[in-house]
Write a protein that holds these residues in place. Structure first.
Motif, PDB file in Angstrom:
ATOM      1  N   LYS A  32       0.834  -1.207   0.000  1.00  0.00           N
ATOM      2  CA  LYS A  32       0.000   0.000   0.000  1.00  0.00           C
ATOM      3  C   LYS A  32       0.871   1.262   0.000  1.00  0.00           C
ATOM      4  CE  LYS A  32      -3.432   2.785   2.009  1.00  0.00           C
ATOM      5  NZ  LYS A  32      -3.611   3.785   2.981  1.00  0.00           N
ATOM      6  N   GLU A  66       1.232   4.315  -2.814  1.00  0.00           N
ATOM      7  CA  GLU A  66       1.131   5.764  -2.608  1.00  0.00           C
ATOM      8  C   GLU A  66       2.343   6.467  -3.241  1.00  0.00           C
ATOM      9  OE1 GLU A  66      -1.704   6.226  -1.884  1.00  0.00           O
ATOM     10  OE2 GLU A  66      -2.431   5.069  -0.178  1.00  0.00           O
ATOM     11  N   HIS A 103       1.684   6.618  -6.828  1.00  0.00           N
ATOM     12  CA  HIS A 103       0.740   7.693  -7.141  1.00  0.00           C
ATOM     13  C   HIS A 103       1.480   9.028  -7.205  1.00  0.00           C
ATOM     14  CE1 HIS A 103      -2.702   5.215  -5.088  1.00  0.00           C
ATOM     15  NE2 HIS A 103      -2.188   4.621  -6.145  1.00  0.00           N
ATOM     16  N   ASP A 122      -8.358   6.932   2.808  1.00  0.00           N
ATOM     17  CA  ASP A 122      -8.438   6.505   1.410  1.00  0.00           C
ATOM     18  C   ASP A 122      -9.881   6.626   0.911  1.00  0.00           C
ATOM     19  OD1 ASP A 122      -5.898   4.915   2.487  1.00  0.00           O
ATOM     20  OD2 ASP A 122      -5.695   5.107   0.325  1.00  0.00           O
ATOM     21  N   GLU A 174      -6.807   3.111  -4.927  1.00  0.00           N
ATOM     22  CA  GLU A 174      -7.343   3.679  -3.683  1.00  0.00           C
ATOM     23  C   GLU A 174      -8.539   2.870  -3.183  1.00  0.00           C
ATOM     24  OE1 GLU A 174      -5.445   5.515  -2.291  1.00  0.00           O
ATOM     25  OE2 GLU A 174      -4.705   7.189  -3.471  1.00  0.00           O
ATOM     26  N   HIS A 192      -7.251   0.014  -1.385  1.00  0.00           N
ATOM     27  CA  HIS A 192      -6.756   0.419  -0.058  1.00  0.00           C
ATOM     28  C   HIS A 192      -7.909   0.587   0.928  1.00  0.00           C
ATOM     29  CE1 HIS A 192      -3.155   2.519  -2.207  1.00  0.00           C
ATOM     30  NE2 HIS A 192      -3.094   1.206  -2.254  1.00  0.00           N
TER      31      HIS A 192
HETATM   32 FE   LIG Z   1      -4.253   5.054  -0.942  1.00  0.00          FE
END
Ligand SMILES: [Fe+2]
Ligand SMILES: [Fe+2]
Lengths: 331, 262
Positions: A86, A90, A93, A144, A173, A176
């Motif tokens: 996770k 991020e 991202h 999230d 997301e 998540h």
């Molecule tokens: Fe996230």
């Protein structure tokens, strides 16, 4: 530019030309066409997007820290692996978003410099501490979850590279969010101590999560223009309401109490009505007075400073060996 | 290890198999835990994500191996019971794996020395007579190949980068080299597993590791440190002071809430 040209016929023509371009730009947006990096765009549109995308990218990167805080202490190997993945997502991202911002003519290095100098903003939610394992569940579920509410409309944002980055990001997301909720579910079905841990986490993360949608519409500065440009598609209050309506029943299913004594269901409006949000807290955290503002920036600065010699070595090696140098290593 | 004929090959006891699998499992687990400490703090975003990937691979290997060890032991201990409820003397990782991250140079050198060893070990273990171990090795060897590419690539960048990076990585190499003897010196269990066709011939690992490392050091313009004998016996549960702290952090939650499910 010759100043005397201002009141000349040429300037008037230039003005008309400019108005015309602006109109055609707005028409394209109204037709739901995507604006691409090589297309003409008003400078204000470009600047607004850079600010918004950079802020979003920084949030992803700073957001790695509060959850990273629990990777070494995750209570099972499966949870550890999921949390590492996770936190990596991020970071990923952040990378796509920095790339999207770069299409607007800023470099990742410049943007990171703005973050480290404290000039750029990132989401205030990451200035709250993760104190127990349940906070990892609460972040996935609420933070999230709120991010998804904010971001799903951005998949239809007028700027192509940003919209495309958001499609990819939103998929992850929502994964998540489910993982976070699953942690909360396990805790709420666990021992009394685990249930108490889950409730405590909800108590601490509920209000900051509502604040993630930004100030109420009455006080939001950028909303109207951003809506016209389709950089924003719903107002802060609309999104916040959606989030509350989705999340309250989820808390009930967990058997946890939402920490808002005024929260009530409005039958006629078919909405939950929350109590008043303490905006003084929001503004304090925004100003840098949150519980972890200092620690988060210090951690980012420390990573940047201690990594300097490594980036310099990579750059020197690339030069000697004509290895293609990645932008990041130079920055 | 395929040469010995099946009929004359001795069978290891369950205890021996358990101990042997734990060496591999704990080495991956402890190394994965070390790398996990770094996530969010790397020198660039790309390196951050790469270190995270390696950590994830190592923890994945550990999970498969610990589950296998638990099955061999047959006392109902699963991967988490083995990871979270054993104390340091029961850990069987090589001492190199538990060494602290230090600066990026130290992390890198530790990984490089270890990656080469894991790569050669898993490469050989793909031919193990233990089917389950061979299956895990097939998956692990692909991951270790990538880890080695990353760490040897960075060894070259740091060794042949700037004066500062060369000095830092040389110091790291000098400091961590003493832990390599444990990787390469077989003990009775290593020898026994080789005879049983489960583990690689001990001399083979040393030879291949040395060759691989010599090439990487040459490319990185780094001097091979002098041989240092040091009696580390992580494989037998005699660790450095660092492991206890690593475990204290890693095991805290399950120990604070005994019996809970997470
Ligand atoms: Fe996230
Ligand atoms: Fe994200």
């Amino acid at each position: 530019m010759y100043t005397q040209a201002l009141d000349s016929p040429a300037a008037a023509a230039a003005d008309a030309h400019e108005r015309d371009r602006l109109e055609r730009f707005q028409e394209r947006i109204d037709r739901d066409e995507k604006i691409e990096p090589k297309d003409w765009m008003p400078e204000a549109y470009r600047q607004t997007l850079i600010r918004q995308i950079a802020q979003h990218a920084h949030s992803e990167i700073v957001g790695m820290l509060p959850e990273g805080n629990w990777i070494t202490r995750a209570p099972s190997l499966r949870r550890k692996a999921v949390l590492i993945a996770k936190v990596q997502d991020e970071g990923g991202h952040g990378m796509y978003l920095y790339s999207a911002a770069e299409t607007l003519g800023v470099s990742r290095g410049q943007l990171i410099e703005q973050l480290l100098s404290g000039r750029a903003k990132y989401s205030s939610i990451f200035n709250y501490p993760t104190l127990t394992w349940a906070d990892i569940g609460a972040i996935g579920w609420l933070v999230d979850g709120a991010a998804i509410m904010n971001q799903i409309p951005l998949c239809r944002c007028s700027y192509g590279p940003y919209a495309r980055a958001m499609v990819r990001i939103c998929k992850e997301e929502s994964f998540h969010q489910r993982q976070g909720y699953e942690i909360m579910l396990t805790l709420s079905r666990g021992s009394a101590a685990q249930r108490a841990m889950a409730q405590d986490a909800l108590n601490r993360w509920w209000w900051p999560s509502l604040m993630m949608f930004g100030p109420s519409d009455a006080h939001s500065v950028h909303t109207a223009q951003s809506m016209r440009w389709k950089i924003k598609r719903f107002s802060n209050d609309e999104l916040r309401q959606k989030f509350i309506d989705v999340t309250v029943p989820q808390a009930e299913f967990l058997g946890l109490a939402v920490p808002d004594p005024d929260l009530r269901w409005d039958e006629s409006a078919q909405h939950y009505v929350p109590g008043p949000i303490d905006w003084s807290e929001f503004h304090a955290v925004l100003k840098g007075e949150g519980p972890c503002n200092r620690e988060r920036l210090e951690a980012r600065r420390a990573a940047h400073e201690t990594g300097r010699w490594v980036r310099e070595a990579a750059a020197a090696f690339a030069e000697k060996h004509q290895e293609p140098l990645r932008a990041a290593q130079a920055g | 290890m395929s040469a010995a004929s099946e009929s004359v090959r001795p069978e290891p006891s369950a205890e021996e198999r358990f101990e042997y699998v734990l060496r591999l499992a704990d080495t991956s687990l402890v190394a994965g835990q070390r790398l996990a400490e770094l996530l969010g703090h790397g020198p660039t975003l790309e390196e951050d994500l790469a270190l995270g990937n390696m950590s994830l691979d190592l923890i994945g290997q550990a999970r498969l191996l610990l589950a296998l060890a638990g099955r061999i032991e047959g006392h109902g201990r699963d991967e988490d019971a083995l990871a979270f409820l054993r104390d340091a003397p029961d850990f069987r990782n090589v001492a190199l794996a538990e060494q602290p991250n230090g600066d990026f140079g130290e992390t890198l050198v530790r990984q490089c020395l270890l990656d080469a060893w894991q790569l050669e070990s898993y490469e050989c273990l793909t031919g193990s007579s233990d089917r389950e171990l061979a299956d895990i090795a097939h998956k692990a060897v692909k991951e270790c190949r990538y880890h080695w590419r990353f760490s040897s690539g960075w060894l070259a960048r740091l060794g042949d980068g700037t004066e500062e990076s060369h000095a830092r990585v040389s110091a790291a190499l000098e400091s961590l080299w003493r832990f390599t003897d444990e990787l390469l010196t077989p003990d009775a269990l290593d020898a026994r597993m080789a005879v049983c066709g489960i583990g690689p011939a001990p001399a083979l690992i040393r030879e291949r590791w040395e060759t691989r490392m010599a090439a990487a050091l040459a490319q990185a313009k780094l001097e091979r440190p002098a041989h240092q004998h040091y009696p580390w016996h992580g494989k037998r549960g005699v660790h450095t002071e660092h492991l206890g702290h690593l475990l204290a952090e890693m095991q805290f939650v399950p120990r604070a809430y005994p019996g809970a499910t997470w």
